[in-house]
Design an enzyme around this catalytic site. Structure first.
Site, PDB file in Angstrom:
ATOM      1  N   ASP A 108       0.870  -1.174   0.000  1.00 53.89           N
ATOM      2  CA  ASP A 108       0.000   0.000   0.000  1.00 53.89           C
ATOM      3  C   ASP A 108       0.910   1.228   0.000  1.00 53.89           C
ATOM      4  OD1 ASP A 108      -2.000  -1.856   0.382  1.00 53.89           O
ATOM      5  OD2 ASP A 108      -2.837  -0.907   2.175  1.00 53.89           O
ATOM      6  N   SER A 248       7.498   5.006   5.583  1.00 56.57           N
ATOM      7  CA  SER A 248       8.641   4.350   4.968  1.00 56.57           C
ATOM      8  C   SER A 248       8.486   4.390   3.451  1.00 56.57           C
ATOM      9  CB  SER A 248       8.750   2.898   5.440  1.00 56.57           C
ATOM     10  OG  SER A 248       8.706   2.839   6.859  1.00 56.57           O
TER      11      SER A 248
END
Length: 287
Positions: A108, A248
């Site tokens: 995602d 991230s």
């Protein structure tokens, strides 16, 4: 950073996060504090707290603030905030496209696509990066000239588990030490984020897309990038690893003439707009 979903709708991100980061990265006092916050030791201490039961009180306010649909996730009694952060999603909510010639998203995130030019330079938020400095391997950087770089930016409310994009052989994982800046675009106005952050990469010798370089980039307060396996045979959709707390980034580098990225993603990237994608969904097709 502007984002669009696959239907073409523009989606607003969390402005509070941008405001806080603008202070940290955009002021002298903020950057002085940042000099402490980005140290790996600080990320490690934050990780110890977030692994402890004492951090559980953070879970409910975070869910309420970000609007995460918890019905998509496997119900469990979370032991800590990190246990919640690395939560597992129900398999029916992230079904991998198993059509062999379909390139799928490993995670995602918010996707941007860049052509890798002859001099291996690409641009992120008005900052130029070279593959040489990203990989610290000139031979590897030369190999991907003429190919395509896909950058998936994960925000704190995204699923932080990632998967293999195809059947193939995973090579040895290489670790590059660094410090932990945020991967929010605000930070890259002031620091070369993807050159400085701790990161890991490997090559997937895939059945349908050639040798795909996969890199995971840690971010502020991410003490760990956890990749599960050494060199081995892997399957499309198999979980590759996870990030612990923080936003991230995952980077894929494709060799020249191996895949065509979907038109909506290319059009958005040309406008400087990220495309919201889900783990396992089609984002391109093999050439």
């Amino acid at each position: 950073m502007r984002c669009r979903d696959r239907a073409g709708n523009e989606i607003n991100e969390n402005n509070m996060q941008d405001k806080v980061l603008s202070v940290l990265y955009g002021t002298k006092m903020g950057r002085a504090l940042l000099g402490v916050l980005v140290k790996p030791a600080v990320s490690k201490l934050a990780g110890l707290f977030l692994d402890s039961a004492a951090s559980k009180f953070l879970i409910s306010p975070f869910i309420k603030r970000t609007g995460i649909d918890m019905s998509e996730y496997i119900e469990t009694n979370y032991r800590s905030y990190n246990d919640f952060f690395t939560r597992r999603i129900k398999s029916a909510c992230r079904v991998a496209d198993m059509t062999p010639e379909h390139l799928i998203s490993p995670c995602d995130g918010k996707l941007s696509v860049f052509p890798i030019s002859d001099d291996s330079i690409f641009t992120v938020k008005n900052t130029g990066y070279t593959l040489d400095t990203l990989f610290r391997n000139k031979k590897l950087a030369r190999h991907y000239r003429g190919g395509t770089l896909l950058m998936f930016r994960l925000c704190v409310n995204d699923l932080h588990r990632y998967r293999f994009i195809d059947n193939g052989i995973k090579t040895k994982t290489h670790h590059i030490k660094g410090i932990f800046h945020t991967v929010n675009p605000t930070a890259s106005d002031y620091y070369p984020i993807y050159k400085e952050n701790t990161r890991e990469f490997c090559i997937l010798k895939s059945e349908n897309f050639g040798n795909v370089l996969t890199m995971e980039v840690g971010a502020m307060f991410v003490g760990k990038i956890i990749n599960y396996s050494a060199k081995k045979e892997v399957k499309r959709g198999e979980e590759k690893g996870r990030f612990e707390f923080g936003g991230s980034t995952i980077i894929l580098c494709l060799e020249k003439n191996t895949a065509i990225i979907d038109e909506d993603i290319i059009a958005n990237s040309t406008e400087g707009i990220e495309t919201i994608v889900k783990s396992g969904e089609k984002i391109g097709i093999a050439m």
